[in-house]
Design a protein around this motif. Sequence first.
Motif, PDB file in Angstrom:
ATOM      1  N   GLU A 232      47.179  35.560  49.999  1.00 56.18           N
ATOM      2  CA  GLU A 232      45.838  35.782  50.542  1.00 56.18           C
ATOM      3  C   GLU A 232      45.267  37.112  50.057  1.00 56.18           C
ATOM      4  OE1 GLU A 232      46.023  33.412  54.824  1.00 56.18           O
ATOM      5  OE2 GLU A 232      46.511  35.546  54.715  1.00 56.18           O
ATOM      6  N   ALA A 233      46.110  38.142  50.006  1.00 60.65           N
ATOM      7  CA  ALA A 233      45.644  39.457  49.576  1.00 60.65           C
ATOM      8  C   ALA A 233      45.214  39.439  48.117  1.00 60.65           C
ATOM      9  CB  ALA A 233      46.747  40.493  49.794  1.00 60.65           C
ATOM     10  N   ARG A 234      46.025  38.845  47.257  1.00 58.87           N
ATOM     11  CA  ARG A 234      45.671  38.789  45.831  1.00 58.87           C
ATOM     12  C   ARG A 234      44.462  37.878  45.603  1.00 58.87           C
ATOM     13  NH1 ARG A 234      49.292  41.438  42.683  1.00 58.87           N
ATOM     14  NH2 ARG A 234      51.395  41.791  43.522  1.00 58.87           N
ATOM     15  N   GLY A 235      44.385  36.782  46.373  1.00 67.16           N
ATOM     16  CA  GLY A 235      43.230  35.900  46.238  1.00 67.16           C
ATOM     17  C   GLY A 235      41.936  36.591  46.631  1.00 67.16           C
ATOM     18  N   ALA A 236      42.006  37.413  47.673  1.00 67.93           N
ATOM     19  CA  ALA A 236      40.818  38.149  48.098  1.00 67.93           C
ATOM     20  C   ALA A 236      40.340  39.106  47.019  1.00 67.93           C
ATOM     21  CB  ALA A 236      41.119  38.912  49.381  1.00 67.93           C
ATOM     22  N   MET A 237      41.261  39.749  46.326  1.00 67.76           N
ATOM     23  CA  MET A 237      40.875  40.677  45.253  1.00 67.76           C
ATOM     24  C   MET A 237      40.301  39.938  44.052  1.00 67.76           C
ATOM     25  SD  MET A 237      41.015  43.624  46.354  1.00 67.76           S
ATOM     26  CE  MET A 237      40.479  44.290  44.785  1.00 67.76           C
ATOM     27  N   GLU A 238      40.826  38.744  43.788  1.00 67.68           N
ATOM     28  CA  GLU A 238      40.255  37.924  42.704  1.00 67.68           C
ATOM     29  C   GLU A 238      38.799  37.589  43.004  1.00 67.68           C
ATOM     30  OE1 GLU A 238      41.467  36.951  39.869  1.00 67.68           O
ATOM     31  OE2 GLU A 238      43.631  37.259  39.993  1.00 67.68           O
ATOM     32  N   ARG A 239      38.526  37.189  44.242  1.00 69.50           N
ATOM     33  CA  ARG A 239      37.155  36.841  44.622  1.00 69.50           C
ATOM     34  C   ARG A 239      36.250  38.070  44.592  1.00 69.50           C
ATOM     35  NH1 ARG A 239      40.214  33.984  48.388  1.00 69.50           N
ATOM     36  NH2 ARG A 239      39.781  35.556  49.993  1.00 69.50           N
ATOM     37  N   ARG A 240      36.766  39.215  45.047  1.00 71.20           N
ATOM     38  CA  ARG A 240      35.953  40.421  45.074  1.00 71.20           C
ATOM     39  C   ARG A 240      35.628  40.871  43.645  1.00 71.20           C
ATOM     40  NH1 ARG A 240      34.443  43.885  48.772  1.00 71.20           N
ATOM     41  NH2 ARG A 240      35.716  42.905  50.353  1.00 71.20           N
ATOM     42  N   ALA A 241      36.602  40.764  42.760  1.00 74.38           N
ATOM     43  CA  ALA A 241      36.380  41.171  41.366  1.00 74.38           C
ATOM     44  C   ALA A 241      35.314  40.307  40.710  1.00 74.38           C
ATOM     45  CB  ALA A 241      37.678  41.100  40.578  1.00 74.38           C
ATOM     46  N   ALA A 242      35.274  39.016  41.083  1.00 78.02           N
ATOM     47  CA  ALA A 242      34.302  38.117  40.491  1.00 78.02           C
ATOM     48  C   ALA A 242      32.869  38.461  40.933  1.00 78.02           C
ATOM     49  CB  ALA A 242      34.618  36.679  40.858  1.00 78.02           C
ATOM     50  N   GLN A 243      32.716  39.171  42.041  1.00 80.56           N
ATOM     51  CA  GLN A 243      31.385  39.504  42.548  1.00 80.56           C
ATOM     52  C   GLN A 243      30.881  40.839  42.046  1.00 80.56           C
ATOM     53  OE1 GLN A 243      31.932  39.365  46.775  1.00 80.56           O
ATOM     54  NE2 GLN A 243      32.380  37.171  46.820  1.00 80.56           N
TER      55      GLN A 243
END
Length: 245
Positions: A232-243
């Motif tokens: 969940e933590a790594r997935g959240a950073m992936e989504r944040r980086a995409a924005q």
Amino acid sequence: MSVPYETAADEPSGSPETPEEHLMRLLGRSLNSFELPDETIRPLDCALAHDTSLHSAHHSAGLHRETYRHTWLLADGTAVTLWELVHNTVPGGEAQHEVYTDEDEVRAATSRLALPPETPEFELPVPAPLSTIPAPRHAYVRGGSADHARRLLRRAENTDRPGTDTAALLATASAHQITQAFGRPVRAELPYALYEHAFLLFDGREISLWEVEHTATPDGRHMCEVYSSEAEARGAMERRAAQVP
């Protein structure tokens, strides 16, 4: 299979004994408890769980002898065993209790008892039930663990952070460890730090929270987020980086 040692008359009323209470009752009834080394007894004050098993027994002509194995699980995943010898010296006499730190000592004590040789001894090989409890995965540190969990959850700014159920569990934490998790950054220009906060609960369970520290915010401000799993933590950073442009 465990064989409970306490009889209905001996068993304390109310809630089950804590590991420390069980130790105190064992030492209190043993004639030779003062001979036990402090370095063996002291770690048991912080034991997480305990179990008692009947190891062997011998009954003949009003004389009896039983050997019990008392095992405590410590926070570092190790186990400590004390051996209790219960016997009477005259037929129908009152039971006496002795306690020893290893099996060889209790066997030597048993050999001194006056039991008729014609009655064969029987052994009950009982695997220690504590072996079913997995050893902790971390080198935990005791002290302030519940407070650390509260501070961690309080500074988390993400709305999907762990909720009240997790907070209630962590209020029983007896030890914790913080380690940094490494891996490929989401984007080289958007570095972040990922930490695992592992907690050991009083019942032996382990719970980890995953903290992300980053500056991937519109104004470059430092931000802390907490998640229930590494994925969940790594997935959240992936989504944040995409924005982030």
